[in-house]
Motif scaffolding. Structure first.
Motif, PDB file in Angstrom:
ATOM      1  N   TYR A 118     -10.046  95.201 132.648  1.00 45.75           N
ATOM      2  CA  TYR A 118      -9.223  94.805 131.510  1.00 45.75           C
ATOM      3  C   TYR A 118      -9.881  93.638 130.778  1.00 45.75           C
ATOM      4  N   GLY A 119      -9.568  93.531 129.520  1.00 39.82           N
ATOM      5  CA  GLY A 119     -10.031  92.373 128.778  1.00 39.82           C
ATOM      6  C   GLY A 119      -9.309  91.118 129.249  1.00 39.82           C
ATOM      7  N   ILE A 120     -10.035  90.012 129.391  1.00 43.41           N
ATOM      8  CA  ILE A 120      -9.443  88.746 129.829  1.00 43.41           C
ATOM      9  C   ILE A 120      -9.652  87.751 128.694  1.00 43.41           C
ATOM     10  N   ALA A 121      -8.568  87.411 128.023  1.00 39.47           N
ATOM     11  CA  ALA A 121      -8.672  86.608 126.804  1.00 39.47           C
ATOM     12  C   ALA A 121      -9.346  85.259 127.064  1.00 39.47           C
ATOM     13  N   HIS A 122      -8.960  84.575 128.143  1.00 37.11           N
ATOM     14  CA  HIS A 122      -9.557  83.269 128.431  1.00 37.11           C
ATOM     15  C   HIS A 122     -11.056  83.391 128.694  1.00 37.11           C
ATOM     16  N   GLN A 123     -11.452  84.488 129.354  1.00 40.49           N
ATOM     17  CA  GLN A 123     -12.873  84.700 129.640  1.00 40.49           C
ATOM     18  C   GLN A 123     -13.662  84.868 128.344  1.00 40.49           C
ATOM     19  N   GLN A 124     -13.129  85.669 127.437  1.00 40.31           N
ATOM     20  CA  GLN A 124     -13.817  85.889 126.172  1.00 40.31           C
ATOM     21  C   GLN A 124     -13.893  84.596 125.360  1.00 40.31           C
ATOM     22  N   GLU A 125     -12.788  83.850 125.340  1.00 37.06           N
ATOM     23  CA  GLU A 125     -12.764  82.618 124.552  1.00 37.06           C
ATOM     24  C   GLU A 125     -13.730  81.585 125.125  1.00 37.06           C
ATOM     25  N   LEU A 126     -13.761  81.453 126.457  1.00 35.00           N
ATOM     26  CA  LEU A 126     -14.676  80.502 127.072  1.00 35.00           C
ATOM     27  C   LEU A 126     -16.123  80.918 126.824  1.00 35.00           C
ATOM     28  N   GLY A 127     -16.402  82.209 126.924  1.00 38.43           N
ATOM     29  CA  GLY A 127     -17.746  82.697 126.642  1.00 38.43           C
ATOM     30  C   GLY A 127     -18.184  82.357 125.228  1.00 38.43           C
ATOM     31  N   GLU A 128     -17.289  82.556 124.278  1.00 42.71           N
ATOM     32  CA  GLU A 128     -17.612  82.266 122.880  1.00 42.71           C
ATOM     33  C   GLU A 128     -17.883  80.774 122.672  1.00 42.71           C
ATOM     34  N   VAL A 154     -12.337  73.307 139.653  1.00 40.53           N
ATOM     35  CA  VAL A 154     -11.963  74.707 139.882  1.00 40.53           C
ATOM     36  C   VAL A 154     -13.244  75.529 139.992  1.00 40.53           C
ATOM     37  N   PRO A 155     -13.380  76.378 141.021  1.00 41.84           N
ATOM     38  CA  PRO A 155     -14.644  77.106 141.222  1.00 41.84           C
ATOM     39  C   PRO A 155     -14.968  78.050 140.066  1.00 41.84           C
ATOM     40  N   ILE A 156     -16.123  77.805 139.452  1.00 37.45           N
ATOM     41  CA  ILE A 156     -16.618  78.693 138.396  1.00 37.45           C
ATOM     42  C   ILE A 156     -18.119  78.478 138.247  1.00 37.45           C
ATOM     43  N   GLY A 157     -18.823  79.544 137.932  1.00 39.68           N
ATOM     44  CA  GLY A 157     -20.239  79.474 137.613  1.00 39.68           C
ATOM     45  C   GLY A 157     -20.496  80.326 136.387  1.00 39.68           C
ATOM     46  N   GLY A 192     -22.264  92.305 139.044  1.00 37.12           N
ATOM     47  CA  GLY A 192     -20.807  92.230 138.970  1.00 37.12           C
ATOM     48  C   GLY A 192     -20.259  91.136 139.856  1.00 37.12           C
ATOM     49  N   SER A 193     -18.983  90.828 139.671  1.00 39.45           N
ATOM     50  CA  SER A 193     -18.291  89.817 140.473  1.00 39.45           C
ATOM     51  C   SER A 193     -16.797  90.107 140.441  1.00 39.45           C
ATOM     52  N   THR A 194     -16.191  90.263 141.607  1.00 37.96           N
ATOM     53  CA  THR A 194     -14.766  90.581 141.655  1.00 37.96           C
ATOM     54  C   THR A 194     -13.921  89.491 140.997  1.00 37.96           C
ATOM     55  N   PHE A 195     -14.194  88.251 141.328  1.00 38.31           N
ATOM     56  CA  PHE A 195     -13.358  87.157 140.839  1.00 38.31           C
ATOM     57  C   PHE A 195     -14.015  86.354 139.720  1.00 38.31           C
ATOM     58  N   GLY A 196     -15.273  86.646 139.398  1.00 32.59           N
ATOM     59  CA  GLY A 196     -15.956  85.913 138.343  1.00 32.59           C
ATOM     60  C   GLY A 196     -15.260  86.087 137.011  1.00 32.59           C
ATOM     61  N   GLY A 197     -15.014  84.977 136.319  1.00 29.39           N
ATOM     62  CA  GLY A 197     -14.366  85.037 135.014  1.00 29.39           C
ATOM     63  C   GLY A 197     -12.875  85.283 135.084  1.00 29.39           C
ATOM     64  N   ASN A 198     -12.250  84.974 136.231  1.00 22.03           N
ATOM     65  CA  ASN A 198     -10.801  85.198 136.344  1.00 22.03           C
ATOM     66  C   ASN A 198     -10.034  84.258 135.414  1.00 22.03           C
ATOM     67  N   PRO A 199      -8.792  84.594 135.077  1.00 26.79           N
ATOM     68  CA  PRO A 199      -8.042  83.803 134.084  1.00 26.79           C
ATOM     69  C   PRO A 199      -7.870  82.333 134.466  1.00 26.79           C
TER      70      PRO A 199
END
Length: 331
Positions: free
Chosen positions: A7-17, A188-191, A209-216
């Motif tokens: 699914y699309g994850i809005a926070h992930q897309q916004e942080l990426g941008e 908060v864990p993120i890379g 891939g990553s199961t939890f990478g880019g979680n909300p």
């Protein structure tokens, strides 16, 4: 907390941008740690090599470096203590001295299959080692000439710490790959592994891939960090506060026997002593100071970017007294 990557994850897309805008890079892959981000970079380098028909791709890494504790990243790390007991190590890495462009040029002339250079803009675990001014631009030129990827590990230097949003921005260049973690999530864990140019389209669906990478949750934390960092231009504060701290410590420790020098860039400081000083960590903790000792004889300081003038004064006074007492008692 978690949403399937289907699914699309809005926070992930916004942080990426926002990261792309801040860095000038093109694409971002989110992971859960710095080691995972560096694993993604290593995979990109190998994929880059194989696409050129190189069966045994080699990544140039540096002495005294640190890139993580997974098998590939501890192999890339230039510290034998980190590697001991975990052999056999991963193939495909060649090591050269940090800060030495001539060594990289020699490797280019004598080693087959080089596909990338993986380097920290400032070595953190290695003792706050700051390279000569022309070092990173020289690596960029070598990578362009030989079709290598320039891969920067900014896990310690990124997110404003050195006085710029990212340390590479002290120079007029853009890497092909950059890795982030630690400060990106403010606990908060993120890379994140960012890619640009020829590296941006290497990964195809299914390559990584990553199961939890880019979680909300992690991306919400990352967004808050980036928004605070940019709204307050905290990298400028890191530059001025770091200069004040380095200047104050240099003045207090000037002439103290056993004190060698201060190396600093923004709020990334290393106080070089002439002897091992690991016991200073415990002594400082008793005084309410959180420090670290790396490379056996370097007191490493990585204060918060929001450190106050009052706290700088406290740190300067108490740490200089602590170091002076330690050196005098050991003489």
């Amino acid at each position: 907390v978690h949403t399937s990557n289907l699914y699309g994850i809005a926070h992930q897309q916004e942080l990426g941008e926002k990261l792309v805008e801040l860095s000038g890079m093109e694409k971002v892959f989110f992971a859960n740690s710095g080691a995972e981000a560096n694993e993604a970079a290593i995979k990109l380098a190998r994929l880059h090599g194989h696409k050129q028909g190189i069966d045994n791709p080699v990544i140039l890494v540096m002495e005294e470096s640190f890139h993580g504790r997974t098998l590939a990243t501890l192999t890339a790390t230039g510290n034998r203590k980190v590697q001991a007991g975990f052999e056999p190590l991963v193939q495909g890495f060649a090591r050269v001295p940090y800060g030495d462009l001539d060594a990289l040029k020699t490797a280019a002339d004598n080693l087959k299959g080089i596909v990338a250079v993986l380097v920290e803009p400032v070595q953190g675990e290695g003792g706050i080692n700051i390279p000569p001014d022309g070092y990173l631009p020289g690596i960029r030129e070598l990578c362009d000439r030989h079709n290598w990827l320039m891969m920067l590990d900014e896990i310690q230097t990124g997110m404003g710490r050195t006085g710029k949003p990212f340390a590479f921005q002290h120079h007029e260049l853009t890497p092909d790959v950059m890795t982030l973690a630690k400060a990106l999530g403010n606990g908060v864990p993120i890379g994140a592994c960012l890619a640009n140019g020829k590296a941006a389209d290497l990964f195809a669906p299914g390559n990584h891939g990553s199961t939890f990478g880019g979680n909300p949750l992690a991306c919400a934390a990352g967004l808050a960090v980036v928004e605070q960092l940019t709204a307050n231009r905290l990298w400028e504060q890191a530059a001025s506060k770091g200069e004040a701290l380095a200047s104050g410590l240099a003045q207090k420790l000037d002439g103290v026997e056993g004190f060698v020098e201060i190396r600093s860039l923004g709020l990334m400081l290393g106080l070089q002593l002439d002897r091992p000083c690991a016991e200073l960590v415990g002594l400082a903790l008793e005084k309410g100071l959180l420090i670290n000792v790396t490379a056996d004889s370097v007191v490493r300081l990585l204060p918060p970017l929001i450190i106050s003038d009052e706290q700088i004064g406290q740190l300067t006074d108490e740490l200089s007294c602590l170091i002076t007492g330690f050196l005098e008692s050991a003489s």
